[in-house]
Structure formats: structure tokens, C-alpha cells
Design a protein around this motif. Structure first.
Motif, PDB file in Angstrom:
ATOM      1  N   TRP A 174     -10.740   2.188   9.386  1.00  0.00           N
ATOM      2  CA  TRP A 174     -11.677   1.122   9.037  1.00  0.00           C
ATOM      3  C   TRP A 174     -10.907  -0.095   8.564  1.00  0.00           C
ATOM      4  CZ3 TRP A 174     -16.061   2.822  10.823  1.00  0.00           C
ATOM      5  CH2 TRP A 174     -16.385   4.179  10.720  1.00  0.00           C
ATOM      6  N   PRO A 175     -11.420  -1.300   8.840  1.00  0.00           N
ATOM      7  CA  PRO A 175     -10.757  -2.516   8.343  1.00  0.00           C
ATOM      8  C   PRO A 175     -10.838  -2.583   6.820  1.00  0.00           C
ATOM      9  CG  PRO A 175     -12.316  -3.030  10.122  1.00  0.00           C
ATOM     10  CD  PRO A 175     -12.568  -1.617   9.718  1.00  0.00           C
ATOM     11  N   HIS A 176      -9.871  -3.261   6.222  1.00  0.00           N
ATOM     12  CA  HIS A 176      -9.891  -3.495   4.774  1.00  0.00           C
ATOM     13  C   HIS A 176     -10.260  -4.955   4.526  1.00  0.00           C
ATOM     14  CE1 HIS A 176      -6.172  -5.884   4.812  1.00  0.00           C
ATOM     15  NE2 HIS A 176      -5.775  -5.056   5.773  1.00  0.00           N
ATOM     16  N   ARG A 177     -10.464  -5.305   3.255  1.00  0.00           N
ATOM     17  CA  ARG A 177     -10.884  -6.665   2.912  1.00  0.00           C
ATOM     18  C   ARG A 177      -9.838  -7.416   2.105  1.00  0.00           C
ATOM     19  NH1 ARG A 177     -17.258  -5.818   1.136  1.00  0.00           N
ATOM     20  NH2 ARG A 177     -17.976  -4.954   3.145  1.00  0.00           N
ATOM     21  N   ARG A 178      -8.649  -6.885   2.050  1.00  0.00           N
ATOM     22  CA  ARG A 178      -7.608  -7.528   1.250  1.00  0.00           C
ATOM     23  C   ARG A 178      -6.807  -8.516   2.096  1.00  0.00           C
ATOM     24  NH1 ARG A 178      -5.273  -3.216  -3.180  1.00  0.00           N
ATOM     25  NH2 ARG A 178      -7.329  -2.433  -3.841  1.00  0.00           N
ATOM     26  N   PRO A 179      -6.176  -9.486   1.444  1.00  0.00           N
ATOM     27  CA  PRO A 179      -5.307 -10.392   2.219  1.00  0.00           C
ATOM     28  C   PRO A 179      -4.123  -9.628   2.782  1.00  0.00           C
ATOM     29  CG  PRO A 179      -5.007 -10.738  -0.135  1.00  0.00           C
ATOM     30  CD  PRO A 179      -6.182  -9.815   0.012  1.00  0.00           C
ATOM     31  N   PHE A 180      -3.640 -10.049   3.922  1.00  0.00           N
ATOM     32  CA  PHE A 180      -2.476  -9.424   4.521  1.00  0.00           C
ATOM     33  C   PHE A 180      -1.399 -10.475   4.715  1.00  0.00           C
ATOM     34  CE2 PHE A 180      -5.406 -10.616   7.918  1.00  0.00           C
ATOM     35  CZ  PHE A 180      -4.599 -11.372   8.760  1.00  0.00           C
ATOM     36  N   MET A 181      -0.185 -10.018   4.993  1.00  0.00           N
ATOM     37  CA  MET A 181       0.938 -10.931   5.138  1.00  0.00           C
ATOM     38  C   MET A 181       1.297 -11.088   6.606  1.00  0.00           C
ATOM     39  SD  MET A 181       4.561 -11.010   3.011  1.00  0.00           S
ATOM     40  CE  MET A 181       3.670 -10.834   1.473  1.00  0.00           C
ATOM     41  N   ARG A 182       1.533 -12.301   7.021  1.00  0.00           N
ATOM     42  CA  ARG A 182       1.866 -12.579   8.414  1.00  0.00           C
ATOM     43  C   ARG A 182       3.315 -12.213   8.706  1.00  0.00           C
ATOM     44  NH1 ARG A 182       0.614 -18.648   8.197  1.00  0.00           N
ATOM     45  NH2 ARG A 182       1.302 -18.696  10.360  1.00  0.00           N
ATOM     46  N   LEU A 183       3.589 -11.960   9.978  1.00  0.00           N
ATOM     47  CA  LEU A 183       4.926 -11.585  10.428  1.00  0.00           C
ATOM     48  C   LEU A 183       5.673 -12.804  10.946  1.00  0.00           C
ATOM     49  CD1 LEU A 183       3.978  -8.433  12.527  1.00  0.00           C
ATOM     50  CD2 LEU A 183       4.878  -8.454  10.207  1.00  0.00           C
ATOM     51  N   VAL A 187       0.847  -1.200   0.000  1.00  0.00           N
ATOM     52  CA  VAL A 187       0.000   0.000   0.000  1.00  0.00           C
ATOM     53  C   VAL A 187       0.876   1.242   0.000  1.00  0.00           C
ATOM     54  CG1 VAL A 187      -1.986  -1.075   1.124  1.00  0.00           C
ATOM     55  CG2 VAL A 187      -0.159  -0.095   2.530  1.00  0.00           C
ATOM     56  N   ARG A 188       0.271   2.344  -0.409  1.00  0.00           N
ATOM     57  CA  ARG A 188       0.974   3.624  -0.408  1.00  0.00           C
ATOM     58  C   ARG A 188       0.749   4.351   0.913  1.00  0.00           C
ATOM     59  NH1 ARG A 188      -0.298   6.957  -5.802  1.00  0.00           N
ATOM     60  NH2 ARG A 188       1.031   8.419  -4.651  1.00  0.00           N
ATOM     61  N   ILE A 189       1.747   5.125   1.334  1.00  0.00           N
ATOM     62  CA  ILE A 189       1.637   5.994   2.504  1.00  0.00           C
ATOM     63  C   ILE A 189       1.624   7.436   1.996  1.00  0.00           C
ATOM     64  CG2 ILE A 189       2.601   6.603   4.742  1.00  0.00           C
ATOM     65  CD1 ILE A 189       1.764   3.659   4.469  1.00  0.00           C
ATOM     66  N   SER A 190       0.715   8.253   2.520  1.00  0.00           N
ATOM     67  CA  SER A 190       0.502   9.589   1.963  1.00  0.00           C
ATOM     68  C   SER A 190       1.710  10.504   2.083  1.00  0.00           C
ATOM     69  CB  SER A 190      -0.708  10.250   2.635  1.00  0.00           C
ATOM     70  OG  SER A 190      -0.542  10.319   4.044  1.00  0.00           O
ATOM     71  N   THR A 191       2.690  10.157   2.923  1.00  0.00           N
ATOM     72  CA  THR A 191       3.908  10.962   3.025  1.00  0.00           C
ATOM     73  C   THR A 191       4.910  10.634   1.922  1.00  0.00           C
ATOM     74  OG1 THR A 191       4.806   9.355   4.608  1.00  0.00           O
ATOM     75  CG2 THR A 191       3.705  11.300   5.517  1.00  0.00           C
ATOM     76  N   GLY A 215      -3.002   4.365   1.072  1.00  0.00           N
ATOM     77  CA  GLY A 215      -3.620   4.257  -0.244  1.00  0.00           C
ATOM     78  C   GLY A 215      -3.653   2.838  -0.773  1.00  0.00           C
ATOM     79  N   PHE A 216      -4.838   2.396  -1.205  1.00  0.00           N
ATOM     80  CA  PHE A 216      -5.026   1.082  -1.808  1.00  0.00           C
ATOM     81  C   PHE A 216      -5.195   1.249  -3.315  1.00  0.00           C
ATOM     82  CE2 PHE A 216      -6.192   0.657   2.561  1.00  0.00           C
ATOM     83  CZ  PHE A 216      -5.954  -0.654   2.919  1.00  0.00           C
ATOM     84  N   VAL A 225      -6.227   5.297  -6.730  1.00  0.00           N
ATOM     85  CA  VAL A 225      -5.874   5.004  -5.341  1.00  0.00           C
ATOM     86  C   VAL A 225      -7.041   5.380  -4.437  1.00  0.00           C
ATOM     87  CG1 VAL A 225      -4.265   5.437  -3.444  1.00  0.00           C
ATOM     88  CG2 VAL A 225      -3.429   5.435  -5.802  1.00  0.00           C
ATOM     89  N   ARG A 226      -7.440   4.458  -3.573  1.00  0.00           N
ATOM     90  CA  ARG A 226      -8.458   4.741  -2.562  1.00  0.00           C
ATOM     91  C   ARG A 226      -7.743   4.975  -1.238  1.00  0.00           C
ATOM     92  NH1 ARG A 226     -11.188   1.628   1.232  1.00  0.00           N
ATOM     93  NH2 ARG A 226     -10.180  -0.269   0.440  1.00  0.00           N
TER      94      ARG A 226
END
Length: 376
Positions: free
Chosen positions: A247-256, A152-156, A191-192, A213-214
Motif C-alpha cells: 500500500w502507498p504511504h503518506r510520508r515525504p520521500f527523498m528523490r534520487l 524506515v526499518r526493514i524486518s530483516t 516499518g514506519f 512501529v507500524r
């Protein structure tokens, strides 16, 4: 000129690369090597102290470069309780400092520390080493496919990686310069990417050249005390921050995972995808072997540019429970570091390693309790 490589169906030259990238996790080109599991420590909150509101006076620095001599390169051990403390920035600008204690019954970690060796090769260029080995990720079937969909993008101006349904890991320097929060952290957003097929383009309407980008607002930001007002050569060891989405997103995430030594990574390789500044609007993927490693940093020559900072660095780690190789985030891409060893300067691109204590700290940020903070 360096090649501008793109992953897409129109590029048959990338078929073999895609085969390796999308290979099922249960398939490996070599037998797994088993590493003794790390017994993770537990963080216990001690006190939460109110701080004055942030001034947001810092300027975002996307190109982080540090210097390190032999003493910092060969230092051993993990962070102490002071470094384990963390600062929380809320959406209204208020801040708190949380001090923590360690569960003394679990501080002795049978974790194999990386073998520290002398850097192997002298490099004369920064960030791009030889021919450009990065690949643009295009096409809905790639942008929405795991693991690329976790970037994802970070606004900075940086990159982040999804690590839960509501949390994003990025580099600390993307939101804080070590003394104050950057101006853009006042209204920080994540940003998604929305691929062309789902961005609302109507039939007969010319599609956008690049994905839209959302943006989602950040509710809370956490930065380790080890990054704040620390010596530069130490701060890079703690260049990570966690963002909690509104808010939560609905995309898959990666485990640590706790970062193993490179001998326990499939192919001894790391991977990461980010939004490099020289390819605006594009998601860029790269992979490369680990060149060297210290207790806190992963030294490598993965090609990268400013904007890729904060990317989740992942490897394929053997999971004894599932009996297969799993992609897991083992660090965060930080920037560039000059090493002065035996009077000779060498340069590397650098990622922060997740040691057992860093893993425990981040896991506590995500879950808010020690019960759920067990490495899977």
C-alpha cells in the motif's frame, strides 16, 4: 565510553548542528560548483523468464565486510547488460529474471567520473572511528520531520529509505546473500516509526519509552543480477535492492540523483540515518566528509553499526532548475571494506554510488517505463 548523543529540545549543545541540518535548501555556505549533466541511458526490457521458487535458505548478515585489492579499487567503467538484468521476488515466493537492453543512442555518458586517489589515512578501528559521532533522533518534531521521516526499518534487521509513495531502497544483502533470499524475505515488511504523540497513548497513561512501529508488507522485491552469484569484490558494487510496498504511504520521500563527485556536494559531506543495532528502537543520524571514491563506491568514516545497512546516503546537490541545494539520495550504505593498497591494509565504511546506469535501473524499477526516468 563513547558519547550517546541525542537530538532534542533539551540539548542546547546541538543547536548549531540542527541549524545546519534544517537550513533551507536555498541557503549554502559556499557557492555552487556546476557539473556537466549526466545524459541518462534508457533501459529496455528484453525478456522476462520464470524461475523456480526461492528456498529462503540464507541467513541475514547485517554486518557485511569485503576485501578489495588495487585491481578492483582502480577498475573503471559501469556495469554491462548482464549486470543490468534483475530478479523479481513476489509475495507468493515466485521469481522472475528480466534481461534488458540499453538504448544505444544514449549509452555515451558525458558524466565526470570520480578522481581515483590513494586512500589518505590508515584506520585501525572498524565502523566507529574515534569518538562516536552519531546522534539519536528523538521527539515528534524530528522523527516526523524531513529528512529523518524518510528512514524506515526493514524486518530483516536493516534500514531503508523512502524513494517514492510506494517504494523503499535498501541494501541487497539485507534480503539476499548472493545465492538465495534470506529467511526473513519470505514475509518481508517495512516499518514506519510512530512517535509517542500519535501512537495511541491515552491521557494519564504512561507513554512508551520508544516510538512504536507500524509494519507494512512488501509486495515485490527487485535485486540486480550484479549482486546475485557474483564475485565478492564486484557484488558490493551492486549492494542495493528496491522494495515495493503493498500500500502507498503518506510520508515525504527523498528523490534520487546520480552521485556527483564529492567536489559537487555541499561541504563535500554525506549524511544518512539508520537503525543501528547497538541503539535498539532508536533512529540514529550521522554525517561526515567523503574520504575517497571509486566509480562504484563512496569511501567514508561515518560511524555506523550493523542495522544501519541499507540507509539512504544523501548529499545536498545543486539543482540548476530550482537554483538551490536539494537533498537527494546518491547511494546506499553497504558496510565495511578492507583495501589492500601497496601492501598496506586500510579500512573504510562504504556506500554504493548511484552511477548513471544504476540510476536508470532503479528509476525503471520505480516507474516501469523510460519516459519518467529523467533526472530532475
Amino acid at each position: 565510553m563513547v558519547p550517546n548523543r541525542t537530538l532534542g529540545l533539551a540539548h542546547p549543545c546541538c543547536v548549531s548542528l540542527l541549524f545546519l541540518l534544517l537550513l533551507p535548501s536555498s541557503v549554502s555556505v559556499r557557492e555552487p560548483r556546476h557539473q556537466s549533466p549526466a545524459h541518462l541511458p534508457s533501459l529496455i526490457p528484453h525478456a522476462t523468464l520464470p524461475l523456480s521458487r526461492s528456498r529462503f535458505s540464507a541467513k541475514a548478515q547485517l554486518d557485511l565486510t569485503t576485501h578489495c585489492n588495487e585491481s578492483c579499487y582502480h577498475k573503471e567503467g559501469d556495469m554491462d547488460k548482464e549486470h543490468l538484468a534483475f530478479e523479481t521476488l513476489y509475495a507468493d515466493g515466485s521469481r522472475t529474471l528480466t534481461t534488458v537492453d540499453l538504448d544505444e543512442n544514449e549509452t555515451e555518458l558525458p558524466f565526470r567520473q570520480p578522481k581515483v586517489t590513494d586512500p589518505r589515512h590508515k584506520r585501525l578501528k572498524r565502523q566507529i572511528y574515534g569518538s562516536d559521532g552519531r546522534f539519536n533522533i528523538r521527539g515528534d518534531h524530528f522523527l516526523l520531520d524531513y529528512p529523518f521521516s524518510t528512514a524506515v526499518r526493514i524486518s530483516t534487521g536493516c534500514t531503508g529509505v523512502l524513494v517514492s509513495q510506494q517504494h523503499v531502497l535498501t541494501a541487497a544483502h539485507c534480503v539476499h546473500d548472493g545465492k538465495d533470499y534470506v529467511k526473513g524475505a519470505r514475509k518481508l515488511r517495512v516499518g514506519f516509526l510512530i512517535p509517542l504523540s500519535v501512537n495511541g497513548t491515552r491521557p494519564g497513561q504512561a507513554p512508551s519509552k520508544k516510538p512504536l512501529v507500524r509494519w507494512v508488507r512488501v509486495k515485490r522485491t527487485r535485486v540486480p543480477k550484479g549482486w546475485i552469484q557474483g564475485p565478492q569484490e564486484v557484488s558490493m558494487d551492486f549492494d542495493y535492492a528496491l522494495l515495493e510496498l503493498r500500500w502507498p504511504h503518506r510520508r515525504p520521500f527523498m528523490r534520487l540523483a546520480v552521485a556527483p563527485t564529492s567536489d559537487y556536494l555541499a561541504g563535500k559531506r554525506i549524511h544518512f540515518s539508520g537503525f543501528d543495532s547497538d541503539r535498539p528502537g532508536e533512529l540514529v543520524y550521522r554525517f561526515c566528509p567523503v574520504e575517497d571514491e571509486s566509480n562504484d563506491l563512496i569511501y567514508q568514516h561515518c560511524d555506523a553499526r550493523p542495522g544501519a545497512s541499507g540507509s539512504g546516503v544523501y548529499g545536498r546537490v545543486w539543482d540548476d532548475t530550482l537554483e538551490r541545494w536539494e537533498r537527494k539520495v546518491i547511494g546506499i550504505f553497504s558496510g565495511h571494506q578492507w583495501l589492500e593498497i601497496n601492501g598496506e591494509n586500510r579500512d573504510y565504511n562504504v556506500a554504493v554510488r548511484f552511477t548513471p546506469l544504476k540510476f536508470a535501473q532503479i528509476c525503471y524499477w520505480v516507474h516501469g517505463n523510460k519516459v519518467d526516468c529523467n533526472q530532475d
